[in-house]
Write a protein that holds these residues in place. Sequence first.
Motif, mmCIF file in Angstrom:
data_model
loop_
_atom_site.group_PDB
_atom_site.id
_atom_site.type_symbol
_atom_site.label_atom_id
_atom_site.label_comp_id
_atom_site.label_asym_id
_atom_site.label_seq_id
_atom_site.Cartn_x
_atom_site.Cartn_y
_atom_site.Cartn_z
ATOM 1 N N THR A 30 0.699 -1.042 0.058
ATOM 2 C CA THR A 30 -0.036 0.049 -0.024
ATOM 3 C C THR A 30 1.004 1.347 0.009
ATOM 4 O O THR A 30 0.400 2.307 -0.243
ATOM 5 C CB THR A 30 -0.980 0.081 1.325
ATOM 6 O OG1 THR A 30 -0.277 -0.078 2.225
ATOM 7 C CG2 THR A 30 -1.962 -1.083 1.178
ATOM 8 N N VAL A 45 -6.953 0.611 1.829
ATOM 9 C CA VAL A 45 -7.255 -0.310 2.695
ATOM 10 C C VAL A 45 -6.758 -1.646 2.025
ATOM 11 O O VAL A 45 -7.034 -2.072 0.958
ATOM 12 C CB VAL A 45 -8.683 -0.437 3.002
ATOM 13 C CG1 VAL A 45 -9.125 -1.766 3.627
ATOM 14 C CG2 VAL A 45 -9.176 0.806 3.671
ATOM 15 N N THR A 47 -6.700 -5.863 1.735
ATOM 16 C CA THR A 47 -7.257 -7.113 1.571
ATOM 17 C C THR A 47 -6.596 -8.378 1.853
ATOM 18 O O THR A 47 -5.816 -8.628 1.091
ATOM 19 C CB THR A 47 -8.137 -7.272 0.481
ATOM 20 O OG1 THR A 47 -9.003 -6.235 -0.040
ATOM 21 C CG2 THR A 47 -9.167 -8.341 0.456
ATOM 22 N N LEU A 61 -9.941 -6.557 6.404
ATOM 23 C CA LEU A 61 -9.636 -5.398 5.572
ATOM 24 C C LEU A 61 -8.842 -4.277 6.711
ATOM 25 O O LEU A 61 -9.450 -4.198 7.973
ATOM 26 C CB LEU A 61 -10.896 -4.705 5.265
ATOM 27 C CG LEU A 61 -11.710 -5.618 4.528
ATOM 28 C CD1 LEU A 61 -12.999 -4.724 3.903
ATOM 29 C CD2 LEU A 61 -10.836 -5.871 3.159
ATOM 30 N N SER A 102 -9.171 -8.435 -3.889
ATOM 31 C CA SER A 102 -10.525 -7.465 -3.466
ATOM 32 C C SER A 102 -11.471 -8.305 -2.633
ATOM 33 O O SER A 102 -11.558 -9.519 -2.715
ATOM 34 C CB SER A 102 -11.049 -7.063 -4.807
ATOM 35 O OG SER A 102 -12.249 -6.140 -4.491
ATOM 36 N N ILE A 126 -9.545 0.986 -2.228
ATOM 37 C CA ILE A 126 -9.454 -0.535 -1.872
ATOM 38 C C ILE A 126 -9.084 -1.377 -3.311
ATOM 39 O O ILE A 126 -9.587 -0.881 -4.050
ATOM 40 C CB ILE A 126 -10.526 -1.157 -1.055
ATOM 41 C CG1 ILE A 126 -10.498 -2.574 -0.545
ATOM 42 C CG2 ILE A 126 -11.847 -1.056 -2.161
ATOM 43 C CD1 ILE A 126 -11.550 -2.672 0.459
#
Length: 156
Positions: A30, A45, A47, A61, A102, A126
């Motif tokens: 991220t 966020v 996953t 999450l 996802s 996300i």
Amino acid sequence: MADTQATVFLKANKVTYTEHEYEYVERGGTEVSAQSLGVPEGEVVKTLVMQDEAGKPLIVLMHGDRKVSTKNLARQAGVKRIEPCKPDAAQRHSGYQVGGTSPFGTRKKLPVYLERSILELPEIYINGGRRGLLVKIRTADLAKAMPVTPVDVALS
């Protein structure tokens, strides 16, 4: 841009989203996507596909800049132990390539645990179902799109 399982799911559930592409970097996580999009890493966020001691898969999450306390998650989920799935198992359960996972439109219907503090953000970024694609959605729409269980499992 071609639809992914995630964007098909979002459209089917009438969730408004915008697509944001970035250059995927292996193991960049991220941090790379947040920098590329110019947003705080905590608003991206991740996953995570994990499993309990019986091998039952679940999704967590979490803020991009935080880690998950698997001990606290196991306690709040009512199981003995939770650990991350190996990449091949995560792909088998979710239907997504690792790095493009996802929570939307997974191959199997998996329980989804959401770090409670994410609910305080008005919008989140996300994964949109493939590497290099994030979708921005209103956080309130997340719970409308699928059942989520809020938990307090973030480590700084």
